[in-house]
Write a protein that holds these residues in place. Structure first.
Motif, short mmCIF file in Angstrom:
data_model
loop_
_atom_site.label_atom_id
_atom_site.label_comp_id
_atom_site.label_asym_id
_atom_site.label_seq_id
_atom_site.Cartn_x
_atom_site.Cartn_y
_atom_site.Cartn_z
N GLY A 142 0.81 -1.21 0.00
CA GLY A 142 0.00 0.00 0.00
C GLY A 142 0.84 1.26 0.00
N CYS A 143 0.21 2.37 0.30
CA CYS A 143 0.91 3.65 0.28
C CYS A 143 0.23 4.63 1.23
CB CYS A 143 0.95 4.23 -1.13
SG CYS A 143 -0.67 4.69 -1.77
N ILE A 144 0.90 5.75 1.43
CA ILE A 144 0.35 6.84 2.23
C ILE A 144 0.23 8.06 1.33
CG2 ILE A 144 0.81 8.43 4.12
CD1 ILE A 144 2.09 6.24 5.64
N VAL A 145 -0.97 8.62 1.27
CA VAL A 145 -1.19 9.87 0.54
C VAL A 145 -1.09 11.00 1.58
CG1 VAL A 145 -2.78 11.26 -0.82
CG2 VAL A 145 -2.65 8.79 -1.19
N VAL A 146 -0.04 11.78 1.46
CA VAL A 146 0.23 12.86 2.41
C VAL A 146 -0.33 14.15 1.82
CG1 VAL A 146 2.00 14.08 3.73
CG2 VAL A 146 2.36 11.69 3.08
N SER A 147 -1.15 14.86 2.59
CA SER A 147 -1.71 16.12 2.10
C SER A 147 -1.59 17.20 3.17
CB SER A 147 -3.18 15.96 1.70
OG SER A 147 -4.00 15.73 2.83
N PHE A 148 -1.52 18.44 2.72
CA PHE A 148 -1.41 19.57 3.64
C PHE A 148 -2.00 20.81 2.99
CE2 PHE A 148 2.43 19.19 1.13
CZ PHE A 148 2.74 20.48 0.73
N PRO A 149 -2.51 21.78 3.78
CA PRO A 149 -3.09 23.00 3.21
C PRO A 149 -1.98 23.87 2.62
CG PRO A 149 -3.73 22.71 5.53
CD PRO A 149 -2.63 21.76 5.25
N TYR A 150 -2.25 24.35 1.43
CA TYR A 150 -1.26 25.25 0.80
C TYR A 150 -1.98 26.19 -0.15
CZ TYR A 150 2.75 26.97 -1.81
OH TYR A 150 3.71 27.78 -2.39
N THR A 151 -1.69 27.47 -0.02
CA THR A 151 -2.27 28.49 -0.88
C THR A 151 -1.16 29.38 -1.41
OG1 THR A 151 -4.27 28.52 0.48
CG2 THR A 151 -3.98 30.35 -1.04
N GLU A 152 -1.14 29.58 -2.72
CA GLU A 152 -0.15 30.46 -3.33
C GLU A 152 -0.39 31.90 -2.89
OE1 GLU A 152 2.36 29.68 -5.09
OE2 GLU A 152 1.98 27.62 -5.78
N ASP A 153 0.69 32.65 -2.69
CA ASP A 153 0.56 34.06 -2.36
C ASP A 153 -0.02 34.81 -3.56
OD1 ASP A 153 1.59 33.78 0.17
OD2 ASP A 153 3.65 34.05 -0.50
N LYS A 154 -1.04 35.62 -3.29
CA LYS A 154 -1.70 36.39 -4.34
C LYS A 154 -1.91 37.81 -3.85
CE LYS A 154 -4.12 32.42 -6.29
NZ LYS A 154 -5.43 31.81 -6.61
N GLU A 195 9.71 20.39 -5.70
CA GLU A 195 8.78 21.53 -5.59
C GLU A 195 7.79 21.30 -4.46
OE1 GLU A 195 5.41 23.88 -8.29
OE2 GLU A 195 6.66 22.33 -9.21
N MET A 196 7.33 20.04 -4.30
CA MET A 196 6.40 19.73 -3.21
C MET A 196 7.09 19.88 -1.86
SD MET A 196 3.26 18.80 -2.64
CE MET A 196 2.72 18.12 -4.21
N ASN A 197 8.35 19.47 -1.78
CA ASN A 197 9.11 19.60 -0.54
C ASN A 197 9.23 21.07 -0.13
OD1 ASN A 197 11.65 19.87 1.19
ND2 ASN A 197 11.46 17.66 1.06
N LYS A 229 7.15 23.49 -0.87
CA LYS A 229 5.83 23.95 -0.40
C LYS A 229 5.54 23.43 1.00
CE LYS A 229 3.80 24.45 -5.02
NZ LYS A 229 2.78 23.95 -5.97
N LEU A 230 5.96 22.19 1.26
CA LEU A 230 5.74 21.61 2.58
C LEU A 230 6.54 22.37 3.64
CD1 LEU A 230 4.54 19.42 4.39
CD2 LEU A 230 6.44 17.94 3.74
N LYS A 231 7.79 22.69 3.34
CA LYS A 231 8.61 23.46 4.27
C LYS A 231 7.97 24.81 4.56
CE LYS A 231 12.98 23.75 3.46
NZ LYS A 231 14.26 23.90 2.75
N TYR A 232 7.45 25.44 3.51
CA TYR A 232 6.80 26.75 3.67
C TYR A 232 5.57 26.62 4.58
CZ TYR A 232 4.30 31.05 2.43
OH TYR A 232 3.63 32.23 2.48
N ALA A 233 4.78 25.56 4.33
CA ALA A 233 3.56 25.36 5.11
C ALA A 233 3.87 25.07 6.58
CB ALA A 233 2.74 24.21 4.51
#
Length: 449
Positions: free
Chosen positions: A173-185, A258-260, A262-266
């Protein structure tokens, strides 16, 4: 028209204008937000999602006052398992289960992964060399980790996409990792979009809409095969977890760069960030208050990436009592305390004296109390950290264990008394077979081995 009539007319006009502007803003917010979708990967081929949906949670009525008191009978057969949780990634959101499998490390899937950051320090040998060390990250460093979810997807032979050769089927199986992220606008657009998301999540309570904002995701295999380990080049490296340095699999190559970022930023982390998986060949031995091999158990107790012990049990009545003592009327979500097994029936803090219990057909050694830091001050839904509560209140009346020193205690740590796999289910009876005194042994203590 006198002055009073003028004011009343003008007030009415301004009120209508105010309402009109608000309706336009809400409609615009909803329009902009509906265009913004969560970025979800395709369901992993051959797998099905494991766990209970939030709206069906066994903890959805946890704040009911009936759980604040003991059952009407003194018979411990009235004690029941209320809910079961595993935390696939240490310090991230839980996955709630109806039935769980008990293994040597606790509950299967629990705390098998941990995020780690690369920290630097000056050598203490006088050489002034700089040492670099992967160090585990928890909500103590980043409260935002509470908002990181880890969905469990397990192989399912009944799936129309199932194949024994499917990528994640081969990895259990696998783990789907998700986190809130919004681009600066630009400020106004961003504010309007956030308003739209809030309306959908908080007011309309639409399923699948997170109050924290849209989420982005990535996928990692649960138990990669040796072929995948070699292909992806996971190094086996030491990761510091408290005063231990277990060797684990650095699976950072599974996270796109790129995902890493965004995760660090979040998470508000500036150091290098990666994710480790426990190496099944290198579990950490558990000593301290745990039973010794050959005495009460026929195997060596071990953990994956949990802090100290395989299992954590918590009584809802105890949480209710803590909540009743807070300076402000507050509902304490049980998930703040990150237990595996939540129970109902016993009087508040009755579990403090348990030494051996039975749940269903399985027996457990109740090893010690759980010494608490300030991590329960983090709201598990929003990631907001309260500077004082509930830790301050708990410190006033729950410093009850001489070994825990200044730390308040809530909940109990446990070890399965059998090294064989077993089952635990919501609704199982909890039977108390032995009670006695406890004395917490701190991590790193000379008495811990």
């Amino acid at each position: 028209m006198d002055f009073l009539d003028f004011l009343l007319e003008r007030s009415s006009t301004l009120g209508q204008l105010f309402i009109t502007i608000n309706v336009v803003l809400i409609l615009a917010a909803l329009y902009l937000d509906f265009r913004r979708k969560d970025e979800k990967p395709e369901p992993p081929a051959g797998c099905t999602r494991l766990g209970i949906e939030e709206r069906q949670s066994n903890l959805r009525d946890q704040f009911d006052s009936k759980y604040s008191r003991a059952s009407s009978s003194d018979d411990s057969d009235d004690f029941k398992v209320k809910a079961l949780c595993v935390y696939p990634i240490k310090s991230c959101a839980p996955v709630e289960l109806g039935t769980g499998e008990i293994v040597r490390t606790g509950m299967k899937y629990d705390r098998q992964f941990a995020f780690a950051q690369l920290t630097s320090s000056v050598a203490q040998d006088g050489s002034w060399n700089i040492n670099h060390q992967w160090t585990f990250v928890t909500q103590r460093q980043s409260a935002e980790m509470a908002k990181v979810r880890a969905e469990l997807w397990v192989p399912d032979p009944s799936s129309p996409t199932y194949s024994p050769d499917a990528e994640y089927v081969k990895s259990e199986g696998c783990i789907v990792v998700s986190f809130p992220y919004t681009e600066d606008k630009p400020g106004f657009i961003d504010a309007v979009e956030r308003l739209g998301y809030y309306i959908r999540a908080k007011l309309f309570r639409l399923p699948g809409v997170d109050i924290n904002g849209p989420r982005i995701s990535f996928c990692i295999p649960f138990n990669p095969s040796e072929d995948r380990i070699k292909a992806k080049k996971y190094p086996r490296e030491k990761m510091k977890i408290w005063n231990e340095y277990p060797e684990a699999l650095n699976m950072g190559s599974e996270i796109p760069s790129e995902m890493n970022a965004k995760l660090k930023y979040a998470l508000g982390i500036s150091n290098q960030l990666t994710i480790f998986r426990v190496d099944p060949e290198r579990y950490r031995d558990v000593f301290r208050c745990a039973p010794r091999k050959g005495a009460e158990v026929d195997y060596q107790p071990v953990v994956g990436l949990a802090d100290a012990y395989p299992l954590h049990i918590l009584n809802l009545a105890s949480i209710h009592d803590v909540a009743s003592r807070l300076p402000k009327k507050t509902k304490l979500d049980a998930i703040r305390f990150r237990a595996n097994i939540y129970i109902t029936g016993p009087a508040p803090y009755a579990e403090d004296a348990w030494k051996r219990i039975r749940i269903g057909t399985q027996q457990y050694h109740v090893s010690c109390r759980t010494a608490r830091c300030t991590m329960p001050n983090v709201d598990p839904t929003t990631g907001a950290r309260d500077r004082r509560e509930p830790y301050t209140t708990m410190a006033e009346f729950r410093r009850i264990d001489p070994g825990a020193g200044k730390f308040p205690c809530l909940g109990m740590q446990m070890v399965p008394l059998s090294g064989e796999a077993g089952e635990i289910c919501v609704g199982d009876e909890v039977g108390v077979e032995e009670t006695g005194e406890h004395c917490y042994i701190p991590q790193g203590s000379a008495a811990s081995l």
